[in-house]
Design a protein around this motif. Structure first.
Motif, PDB file in Angstrom:
ATOM      1  N   TYR A  83       2.337  -5.257   3.305  1.00 20.74           N
ATOM      2  CA  TYR A  83       0.962  -5.140   2.834  1.00 20.74           C
ATOM      3  C   TYR A  83       0.764  -3.942   1.912  1.00 20.74           C
ATOM      4  CZ  TYR A  83       0.123  -8.615   6.370  1.00 20.74           C
ATOM      5  OH  TYR A  83       0.177  -9.766   7.111  1.00 20.74           O
ATOM      6  N   CYS A  84       1.839  -3.282   1.560  1.00 20.28           N
ATOM      7  CA  CYS A  84       1.790  -2.122   0.667  1.00 20.28           C
ATOM      8  C   CYS A  84       2.202  -2.574  -0.734  1.00 20.28           C
ATOM      9  CB  CYS A  84       2.731  -1.036   1.187  1.00 20.28           C
ATOM     10  SG  CYS A  84       2.717   0.462   0.207  1.00 20.28           S
ATOM     11  N   SER A  85       1.448  -2.163  -1.730  1.00 21.67           N
ATOM     12  CA  SER A  85       1.759  -2.500  -3.124  1.00 21.67           C
ATOM     13  C   SER A  85       2.755  -1.505  -3.704  1.00 21.67           C
ATOM     14  CB  SER A  85       0.476  -2.503  -3.955  1.00 21.67           C
ATOM     15  OG  SER A  85      -0.420  -3.474  -3.461  1.00 21.67           O
ATOM     16  N   ASP A  86       3.294  -1.841  -4.867  1.00 15.12           N
ATOM     17  CA  ASP A  86       4.268  -0.950  -5.508  1.00 15.12           C
ATOM     18  C   ASP A  86       3.685   0.443  -5.759  1.00 15.12           C
ATOM     19  OD1 ASP A  86       6.255  -2.808  -5.502  1.00 15.12           O
ATOM     20  OD2 ASP A  86       5.937  -3.451  -7.573  1.00 15.12           O
ATOM     21  N   ARG A  87       2.476   0.509  -6.274  1.00 12.89           N
ATOM     22  CA  ARG A  87       1.761   1.782  -6.486  1.00 12.89           C
ATOM     23  C   ARG A  87       0.456   1.667  -5.715  1.00 12.89           C
ATOM     24  NH1 ARG A  87       1.230   5.198 -10.377  1.00 12.89           N
ATOM     25  NH2 ARG A  87      -0.779   4.369 -10.987  1.00 12.89           N
ATOM     26  N   HIS A  88       0.480   2.014  -4.443  1.00  9.36           N
ATOM     27  CA  HIS A  88      -0.652   1.743  -3.567  1.00  9.36           C
ATOM     28  C   HIS A  88      -1.741   2.805  -3.646  1.00  9.36           C
ATOM     29  CE1 HIS A  88      -2.082  -0.896  -0.301  1.00  9.36           C
ATOM     30  NE2 HIS A  88      -2.801   0.179   0.003  1.00  9.36           N
ATOM     31  N   LEU A  89      -1.378   4.064  -3.401  1.00 13.57           N
ATOM     32  CA  LEU A  89      -2.397   5.110  -3.437  1.00 13.57           C
ATOM     33  C   LEU A  89      -1.784   6.456  -3.738  1.00 13.57           C
ATOM     34  CD1 LEU A  89      -2.453   6.979  -0.573  1.00 13.57           C
ATOM     35  CD2 LEU A  89      -3.344   4.883   0.324  1.00 13.57           C
ATOM     36  N   ARG A  90      -2.675   7.413  -4.021  1.00 14.70           N
ATOM     37  CA  ARG A  90      -2.219   8.780  -4.211  1.00 14.70           C
ATOM     38  C   ARG A  90      -3.168   9.709  -3.485  1.00 14.70           C
ATOM     39  NH1 ARG A  90      -4.049  12.210  -8.967  1.00 14.70           N
ATOM     40  NH2 ARG A  90      -5.986  11.255  -9.631  1.00 14.70           N
ATOM     41  N   LEU A  91      -2.594  10.800  -2.995  1.00 12.79           N
ATOM     42  CA  LEU A  91      -3.358  11.867  -2.356  1.00 12.79           C
ATOM     43  C   LEU A  91      -3.100  13.126  -3.155  1.00 12.79           C
ATOM     44  CD1 LEU A  91      -1.831  10.259   0.304  1.00 12.79           C
ATOM     45  CD2 LEU A  91      -3.717  11.490   1.307  1.00 12.79           C
TER      46      LEU A  91
END
Length: 148
Positions: A83-91
């Motif tokens: 369920y995780c995309s290639d570029r999911h999120l950034r912090l």
């Protein structure tokens, strides 16, 4: 005698510039080290990543400036979650604050149980739980994590 005096003056001038160069370099290195220590010691934060299908295993990543999360190996944190995309999120950190932003996702992200809007930075606090599929990310103070 004049040539010796001119040579001596040239050496003194070169010595002054060399001294200024060394002083500048020393101060620059000191500034880099102290600013790094302030970031690292002041309020160190870690992102604890736990796959809830195997909760006994978790990994910690120090959040100094920015971390990216996704399935692609180009991210700082690479997840093996369907369920995780290639570029999911950034912090990232901005001063004392920490923000999270969803990037190019198909399945979305939950922050404290609430869906995270795409491409909209949201401030998070230590202890906040972020869910990507079966993976939980938790922002924690470094001192608290090292005590566990």
């Amino acid at each position: 005698m004049e040539r010796l005096a001119a040579l001596l003056n040239l050496l003194i001038t070169i010595g002054r510039y060399f001294f200024l160069f060394l002083l500048y370099r020393f101060l620059w290195q000191l500034l880099k080290v102290t600013s790094g220590l302030l970031d690292a010691e002041g309020d160190g934060l870690v992102l604890v990543v736990t796959d809830l299908s195997e909760p006994s295993e978790s990994h910690s990543y120090k959040l100094i400036t920015q971390l990216t999360v996704g399935r692609s190996s180009s991210n700082d944190i690479c997840l093996n979650d369907p369920y995780c995309s290639d570029r999911h999120l950034r912090l990232w950190r901005k001063g004392e604050k920490v923000f999270v932003e969803e990037l190019d996702t198909s399945f979305g992200t939950l922050v404290a149980g609430t869906p995270l809007p795409k491409r909209t930075p949201v401030e998070i606090k230590p202890g906040t739980k972020i869910m990507i599929g079966t993976t939980q990310l938790s922002l924690q103070p470094e001192k608290e994590r090292s005590a566990n």
